[in-house]
Design an enzyme around this catalytic site. Structure first.
Site, mmCIF file in Angstrom:
data_model
loop_
_atom_site.group_PDB
_atom_site.id
_atom_site.type_symbol
_atom_site.label_atom_id
_atom_site.label_comp_id
_atom_site.label_asym_id
_atom_site.label_seq_id
_atom_site.Cartn_x
_atom_site.Cartn_y
_atom_site.Cartn_z
ATOM 1 N N PRO A 291 0.838 -1.199 0.000
ATOM 2 C CG PRO A 291 -0.688 -1.543 1.712
ATOM 3 C CD PRO A 291 0.627 -2.024 1.195
ATOM 4 C CG MET A 292 3.404 2.585 -1.971
ATOM 5 S SD MET A 292 4.512 2.636 -3.415
ATOM 6 C CE MET A 292 3.586 1.631 -4.582
ATOM 7 C CB ALA A 293 -0.447 7.427 1.298
ATOM 8 C CD GLN B 234 -0.793 -1.531 5.310
ATOM 9 O OE1 GLN B 234 -0.609 -0.335 5.151
ATOM 10 N NE2 GLN B 234 0.169 -2.440 5.149
ATOM 11 C CB CYS C 288 3.489 3.732 8.771
ATOM 12 S SG CYS C 288 3.438 5.429 8.161
ATOM 13 C CG ASN D 35 8.702 -4.190 1.632
ATOM 14 O OD1 ASN D 35 8.379 -3.310 2.415
ATOM 15 N ND2 ASN D 35 8.757 -3.975 0.333
ATOM 16 N N GLY D 36 11.750 -4.614 0.419
ATOM 17 C CA GLY D 36 12.883 -3.702 0.451
ATOM 18 C C GLY D 36 13.847 -3.908 -0.694
ATOM 19 N N GLY E 33 6.958 -2.209 -3.472
ATOM 20 C CA GLY E 33 6.408 -0.874 -3.302
ATOM 21 C C GLY E 33 6.944 0.073 -4.358
ATOM 22 N NE ARG E 34 11.192 2.940 -1.607
ATOM 23 C CZ ARG E 34 12.504 3.050 -1.406
ATOM 24 N NH1 ARG E 34 13.122 4.173 -1.729
ATOM 25 N NH2 ARG E 34 13.190 2.055 -0.899
#
Length: 380
Positions: A25-27, A79, A110, A213-214, A237-238
């Site tokens: 999830p990414m805002a 989430q 977060c 993750n990462g 994510g990114r």
């Protein structure tokens, strides 16, 4: 510990994901339009933007509006963020009973100050009893509906306050279906490099699925992470910002197939147009174009494009405007290979983590947490 064969799917309790890949999830990014775009590229579990538990319980309009799912999403995945076991438990039950959610993930990773200074996000696992209470309440609330609950966390607040191994034990003891670990501390935010060794350490310590993750920028990174750590799947994510086709590449890589060739600028432009169409389908043409502006730099990163076209795309206001600007791009320009394997999105530098006064003095809760930590604002 390295694994001999790659996992072909990911099982989380009662659900099975066709490819062991999860969209983080990414805002402001992972709304239903972006998730649909990614799902059109390849299979995976696509998680909506983070929603506060109190927002769900109190029927906050913004929070409920985020419970929009694309028609091609195999599972409805949400989430949740919160700090109060009762509120989170009630939110989980509402999501399962009233909204037909198939999977609930809890955010304990977060690092944003507005979250950690109230004891939430990456700060919360330091209070291990509270973490256990939240997970217990969530799993209990979801159980009658057969909905798996998972959690995402970081290594800890900083190197002197590591919590990931305790979090893994607590997750397993409470019946949590899986734990995802971002191999950075909260202090690191998104700077430096992710510590994949911590993912391997967690995998060796628990018997529930572990997701890594990462620093997954390419499909090859995901394969290397699984081989090095033995994790059961990856969270991206990114790396997919401006590159939704990464999920196509990930699906191919986990299936042992040849990764498709890199897209030309013309193919990227077509995906950009599709992205705007999907956004407009949710929020209308005007708002969809405005919402798309933040994605321009990510899509065009490394391409020659031109300063003037980039500038005007950053102010795009209609389909016609977008089409005219995209027509100025050279459709034959090859993908900038120099961008492969490099960080995308925010990075920044290490930052002191804001936590409540006295938070690090003890692992127990000595006073009620700030009720504002459960405010009705969602999105990250």
């Amino acid at each position: 510990m390295p694994v001999a064969t790659l996992p072909s799917s990911l099982r989380l309790g009662s659900i099975e994901v066709d490819t062991p890949v999860v969209l983080a999830p990414m805002a402001g990014v992972t709304n239903a339009a972006f998730r649909q775009l990614c799902a059109e590229q390849g299979a995976g579990l696509y998680v909506c933007e983070m929603i506060t538990s109190r927002g769900i319980v109190e029927g906050d309009r913004t929070s409920l509006s985020m419970l929009t799912f694309a028609p091609n999403e195999q599972y409805k995945s949400v989430q949740l963020y919160g700090v109060d076991p009762d509120t989170i438990g009630r939110a989980v039950e509402i999501l399962c009973a009233d909204h037909g959610v198939d999977h609930v993930d809890l955010n304990f990773g977060c690092p944003v100050p507005k979250v950690t200074r109230k004891g939430g996000g990456a700060a919360l696992p330091w209070k291990d009893v509270l973490l256990g209470q939240i997970l217990t309440a969530s799993v209990k609330a979801a159980a009658p509906y057969g909905v798996p609950v998972t959690m995402k966390t970081r290594k800890g607040i900083d190197d002197d306050h590591l919590t990931f191994l305790d979090a893994g034990r607590i997750a397993e003891d409470t019946g949590t279906a899986a734990i995802a670990l971002h191999g950075r501390t909260a202090v690191q935010h998104y700077s430096g490099h992710a510590d994949w060794d911590s993912i391997a350490e967690l995998k060796a310590a628990v018997n529930i699925p572990v997701l890594g993750n990462g620093d997954i920028w390419e499909a090859a990174d995901a394969i290397r992470m699984v081989e090095q750590t033995g994790c059961d799947g990856v969270v991206v994510g990114r790396g997919c910002l401006g590159r939704p086709w990464l999920f196509r590449d990930l699906a191919a890589a986990f299936a042992g197939e040849q990764v498709v060739e890199l897209p030309t600028l013309g193919e990227v432009a077509a995906i950009m147009r599709r992205h705007v169409e999907l956004l407009a389908g949710i929020m209308g043409e005007d708002r969809g174009c405005i919402e798309f502006r933040k994605h321009i730099a990510w899509y065009l990163k490394g391409f020659r494009a031109g300063k003037e076209v980039r500038h005007q795309l950053g102010m795009v206001s209609s389909f016609a405007n977008l089409d005219e600007l995209l027509s100025r791009l050279d459709p034959t320009e090859e993908y900038p290979v120099g961008e492969l394997g490099t960080p995308r999105g925010r990075q920044g530098t290490p930052k002191r983590v804001s936590v409540p006064d006295g938070w690090l003095d003890s692992r127990t809760i000595d006073a009620p947490l700030d009720p504002l930590a459960e405010d009705g604002t969602s999105g990250g």
